[in-house]
Scaffold this active site. Structure first.
Site, PDB file in Angstrom:
ATOM      1  N   GLY A   9      43.948 -13.427 -15.485  1.00 10.05           N
ATOM      2  CA  GLY A   9      43.263 -13.113 -16.730  1.00 10.05           C
ATOM      3  C   GLY A   9      44.074 -13.308 -17.987  1.00 10.05           C
ATOM      4  N   LYS A  10      45.067 -14.207 -17.961  1.00  9.82           N
ATOM      5  CA  LYS A  10      45.898 -14.413 -19.150  1.00  9.82           C
ATOM      6  C   LYS A  10      45.084 -15.012 -20.300  1.00  9.82           C
ATOM      7  CE  LYS A  10      48.730 -17.102 -16.926  1.00  9.82           C
ATOM      8  NZ  LYS A  10      48.078 -17.029 -15.609  1.00  9.82           N
ATOM      9  N   THR A  11      44.367 -16.080 -20.011  1.00 12.94           N
ATOM     10  CA  THR A  11      43.591 -16.750 -21.061  1.00 12.94           C
ATOM     11  C   THR A  11      42.454 -15.869 -21.561  1.00 12.94           C
ATOM     12  OG1 THR A  11      44.106 -18.867 -20.011  1.00 12.94           O
ATOM     13  CG2 THR A  11      42.319 -18.844 -21.619  1.00 12.94           C
TER      14      THR A  11
ATOM     15  N   LYS B 200      56.255  -8.213  -5.037  1.00 16.76           N
ATOM     16  CA  LYS B 200      56.639  -8.168  -3.624  1.00 16.76           C
ATOM     17  C   LYS B 200      55.992  -6.999  -2.894  1.00 16.76           C
ATOM     18  CE  LYS B 200      61.148 -10.404  -4.308  1.00 16.76           C
ATOM     19  NZ  LYS B 200      62.610 -10.234  -4.276  1.00 16.76           N
TER      20      LYS B 200
ATOM     21  N   SER C 184      67.631 -12.611  -2.698  1.00 15.51           N
ATOM     22  CA  SER C 184      66.939 -11.370  -2.331  1.00 15.51           C
ATOM     23  C   SER C 184      66.702 -11.220  -0.833  1.00 15.51           C
ATOM     24  CB  SER C 184      65.599 -11.283  -3.087  1.00 15.51           C
ATOM     25  OG  SER C 184      64.744 -12.335  -2.697  1.00 15.51           O
TER      26      SER C 184
ATOM     27  N   GLY D 137      52.298 -14.867 -15.836  1.00 13.64           N
ATOM     28  CA  GLY D 137      51.794 -14.321 -14.583  1.00 13.64           C
ATOM     29  C   GLY D 137      51.174 -15.404 -13.724  1.00 13.64           C
ATOM     30  N   PRO D 138      50.830 -15.066 -12.492  1.00 10.29           N
ATOM     31  CA  PRO D 138      50.236 -16.046 -11.580  1.00 10.29           C
ATOM     32  C   PRO D 138      48.850 -16.472 -12.035  1.00 10.29           C
ATOM     33  CG  PRO D 138      50.292 -13.857 -10.589  1.00 10.29           C
ATOM     34  CD  PRO D 138      51.034 -13.752 -11.869  1.00 10.29           C
ATOM     35  N   PRO D 139      48.338 -17.574 -11.478  1.00 10.58           N
ATOM     36  CA  PRO D 139      47.000 -18.045 -11.868  1.00 10.58           C
ATOM     37  C   PRO D 139      45.917 -17.040 -11.511  1.00 10.58           C
ATOM     38  CG  PRO D 139      48.199 -19.742 -10.660  1.00 10.58           C
ATOM     39  CD  PRO D 139      48.991 -18.487 -10.529  1.00 10.58           C
ATOM     40  N   GLY D 140      44.912 -16.972 -12.366  1.00 10.52           N
ATOM     41  CA  GLY D 140      43.734 -16.176 -12.058  1.00 10.52           C
ATOM     42  C   GLY D 140      43.826 -14.697 -12.351  1.00 10.52           C
TER      43      GLY D 140
END
Length: 796
Positions: free
Chosen positions: A358-360, A717, A674, A353-356
């Site tokens: 909450g993955k970590t 999107k 797309s 997913g994109p940064p920030g």
């Protein structure tokens, strides 16, 4: 005084030169030399000393002797087992005029060589002083007491005698000594000798320096040895560990660890090597470091909590993270499977997913919910395989790899290990770290993971691995195949508001030394920050902005006794002008301009497609750093438009104009299929002069038959469209299933038009009806107009 008349027996010299006025001891051993001494004793002890040209050869003929030598007198003779030991004193510098006819003893006729005194008194005194000074300098550099010799040198006033003495006793080569003997001019002889003695002096200085350093080093070594023995005794008195104590400690630890197989054999081998290695050896410390690392690993130690509590896990995930319901559900399903399994093996998850977003922190929450230790390894920029597997111990400064280092820190073999940024591993000449991770993340192999530093298999099968990445594109397929992928998309505005209110704002207030009773921020202000000062999929920039608010208001808190409130009107003073605006809502409707939707590794975004007519020949001009796929989509859109031009814009002549299509933000590369329907709508709007609603966005691939095909990234999107103020979205009907992932609050505020064909797109966007159009209208009434009257649709 002239030399005696007659012939003189010749004494060949191998490794020395006899000088006039100098007394020298010689060892005589060769048969001819012994006979020459016997003959000399019969002739008043006079003997001619000549030096051999090559000291390594036995004298075969007179050509091997120098023709200049010294006529000396034998002062004493002592017999030895192999010949004589004689003492001679040189008297005359002579040159051989001829040798006597072949006899058993070599004899020669000689003529005296007188010194050529070519210097005045002042020059002689200067040369004599220089010769005395350098002679005394050399004597001072020699080992032993040389004061008596120095006094003797001071007493000599004959420059020729002093020169001969210096040449005879200095460590000069035979060639140099012979050259001095053959030089008859006093000035030339003394100047040459001074040069040679200066070189000899420099050599002695170097030798003396080496002797002093060696003596100092040996003295220091002996001193250190004594101190070590004293230290050993002191340690024994204090009860501290000596070398043998360390060995005994490691043997005790080995029994306590209860390790088996290769690891046990290696540990026993290393302990035996340590026992037989001196503690002063560098290898001793290498072995000690290896054993200390080996015994610090959690070979058999597991966490105390073995049973997974799903209710507790759900509570922890909900407390730590707002939203992400689908992600939490997937994680709980995964934990349920782990609870049902009996082998207690670990697993591998990949959060993308994109940064920030909450993955970590999700990995940290999972560890917390399971009651296990948490360790994180950042792989961003790692380009060396040794970072994963460790260095071999043959290298100086070798270290274990990141995996086993994390296991050592955790202290448990069933820890939760987060592998951060695995999509940013670099491959170069030093190796491929992603290839080294294949063994780590393969459940069938990681029970015998071997680190190059440890050199023994370590069981990683109980570890729960959680990898994080921003994109799947840079992750090698074999590595991706070993992980279960879970997608994390961006947050909606409402989710960001909740996260900011309940998590980020209290955290920032505490970090800045404030409390919630001193400072307040309104929801409207937070929404304004989200909408106009940040544009991101995650909440990292939002957290920084809230921290900036706290810093800006710290002074007000110190001045005021009451509560400091942050309102919307104060944000411009804190942050300056708005960075982001709702571009589509504030923009006037204009023909040729259409809003598209794009997916990026940091979340979704909107993009504008602008078309303009310029005089030309019907060519298509594309700018904005477009990729090949997007360029092909533009060509397809142009072909579809030309085929339907008679219906869309009957009066438009393609041959008189070029169409220029541009996508702003030209520095950013853009690609993908797309934007197909967006490009087509932009061209159709341009030639028909019908503007498209600025709050309408679209995404979808087009085929040459006019079909609208599905695309990816719908959730990101749509969230980006909602964030930008779009209220209508056109997409492929086959993407309807993806709308389930879009949050309800976003779906409820957007009107979705699901289409199968470009006719539906143009009808919705431009209100153009193409239902009456068919392909035959391109050629005329029938195909005979195109093919010379012959029908190509089969036989009647």
């Amino acid at each position: 005084m002239s030399i005696p008349a007659g012939t003189f027996s010749v004494l060949p010299l191998r490794n020395t030169v006899v000088f006039p006025g100098i007394t020298q001891a010689l060892k005589v051993g060769r048969e001819k030399s012994v006979k020459a001494v016997d003959l000399a004793k019969e002739k008043n002890n006079w003997i001619l000393t000549l030096t051999q040209k090559n000291a390594e050869t036995n004298l075969e003929n007179v050509d091997e002797l120098h023709d200049v030598g010294t006529l000396a007198k034998i002062e004493s003779v002592r017999s030895t087992e192999s010949g004589y030991y004689i003492v001679v004193r040189g008297y005359y510098r002579v040159k051989v005029s001829s040798f006597k006819a072949e006899t058993e003893i070599l004899e020669a006729f000689v003529e005296q060589i007188e010194d050529v005194h070519d210097i005045d008194k002042a020059t002689e005194d200067a040369l004599l002083a220089s010769l005395k000074q350098i002679s005394k300098d050399v004597l001072r550099l020699l080992p032993g007491n040389t004061e008596g010799i120095q006094e003797m040198v001071d007493a000599i006033d004959d420059i020729s005698l002093l020169g001969n003495m210096a040449a005879a006793n200095a460590e000069l080569s035979l060639a140099d000594k012979q050259k001095i003997l053959e030089t008859v001019h006093i000035r030339e002889r003394i100047m040459g000798l001074l040069t040679m003695l200066h070189g000899f002096k420099e050599n002695l200085i170097v030798q003396q320096d080496i002797r002093q350093k060696l003596t100092s080093k040996l003295g220091q070594t002996q001193r250190e040895q004594i101190l070590r023995e004293q230290m050993k005794t002191i340690k024994e008195e204090l009860g501290e560990k000596t070398e043998q104590g360390l060995v005994d400690t490691f043997r005790t630890k080995l029994k306590e660890l209860d390790i088996k197989g290769e690891a046990l054999d290696l540990a026993e081998q290393q302990i035996s090597r340590m026992e037989n290695t001196s503690s002063q050896s560098p290898e001793f410390q290498m072995i000690r470091s290896h054993l200390e690392f080996m015994f610090s690993l959690p070979w058999n130690k597991t966490s105390s909590i073995q049973e997974i509590n799903l209710e507790h896990a759900a509570k922890v995930l909900n407390d730590d993270h707002y939203g992400l319901d689908k992600i939490k559900k997937r994680i709980l399903q995964h934990l349920a499977v782990l609870k049902m399994k009996k082998d207690k093996k670990g697993s591998v998850l990949l959060f993308v997913g994109p940064p920030g977003v909450g993955k970590t922190s999700l990995g940290q929450s999972i560890a917390k919910s399971l009651g296990k230790k948490y360790q994180r390894i950042s792989f961003g920029g790692v380009r060396d395989e040794a970072e994963v597997r460790g260095h071999r111990r043959t290298y100086i400064g070798a270290l274990p790899g990141k995996i086993l280092t994390a296991m050592k820190k955790a202290g448990e073999n069933d820890t939760v290990l987060v592998l951060d940024e695995v999509d940013k591993l670099n491959r170069n000449f030093a190796g491929d770290p992603s290839a080294a991770l294949l063994e780590v993340l393969d459940p069938e192999q990681n029970n015998t993971f071997t680190d190059h530093y440890l050199e023994a298999p370590f069981d990683l099968s109980k570890v729960m691995f959680i990898a994080t990445a921003n994109s799947l594109e840079t992750i090698p397929l074999p590595l991706l195949d070993r992980m279960e992928v879970i997608d994390l998309s961006g947050y909606t505005t409402a989710e960001k508001l909740h996260i900011a209110r309940n998590h980020l704002w209290p955290k920032q207030v505490a970090e800045h030394g404030l409390n919630l009773q001193q400072i307040e921020i309104s929801d409207a202000a937070i929404l304004k920050i989200i909408s106009n000062y940040t544009r991101e999929a995650g909440v990292r920039e939002l957290q920084r902005k809230l921290g900036e608010v706290c810093r800006a208001k710290c002074e007000d808190v110190l001045k005021n006794q009451g509560v400091v409130k942050v309102e919307v009107r104060q944000l411009e003073e804190i942050f300056g002008p708005e960075k982001f605006t709702f571009e589509v809502t504030d923009q006037l409707n204009q023909a040729g301009v259409v809003t598209g939707l794009a997916w990026t590794p940091v979340g979704g975004d909107i993009l504008f497609i602008e078309s303009a007519l310029v005089p030309g020949k019907g060519e298509l001009i594309l700018t904005g750093q477009l990729g090949d796929v997007m360029k092909e989509s533009a060509q397809i859109a142009k072909s579809l438009l030309k085929a339907r031009l008679s219906t869309i814009a009957p009066t438009f002549d393609f041959n008189k104009f070029d169409i220029h299509v541009h996508l702003p933000a030209g520095a950013i590369p853009k690609d993908g299929p797309s934007a197909g329907i967006t490009l087509l709508t932009s061209l159709a709007s341009l030639v028909s002069r019908i503007p498209v609603n600025s709050r309408m966005a679209m995404t979808g691939e087009i085929s040459l038959r006019g079909k609208v095909l599905p695309v990816g990234g719908i959730k990101e999107k749509v969230i980006a469209a909602h964030r930008a103020g779009v209220n209508q979205v056109i997409m492929s009907k086959r993407n309807e299933k993806d709308l389930k992932d879009v949050p309800e609050e976003v779906r409820s505020q957007i009107e979705f038009t699901l289409v199968d064909h470009i006719n539906d797109v143009l009808a919705k966007a431009l209100n153009i009806d193409l239902t009456a159009w068919n392909e035959d209208s391109i050629y005329g009434q029938n195909d005979s107009d195109l093919h010379g009257g012959k029908t190509l649709h089969g036989q009647a």
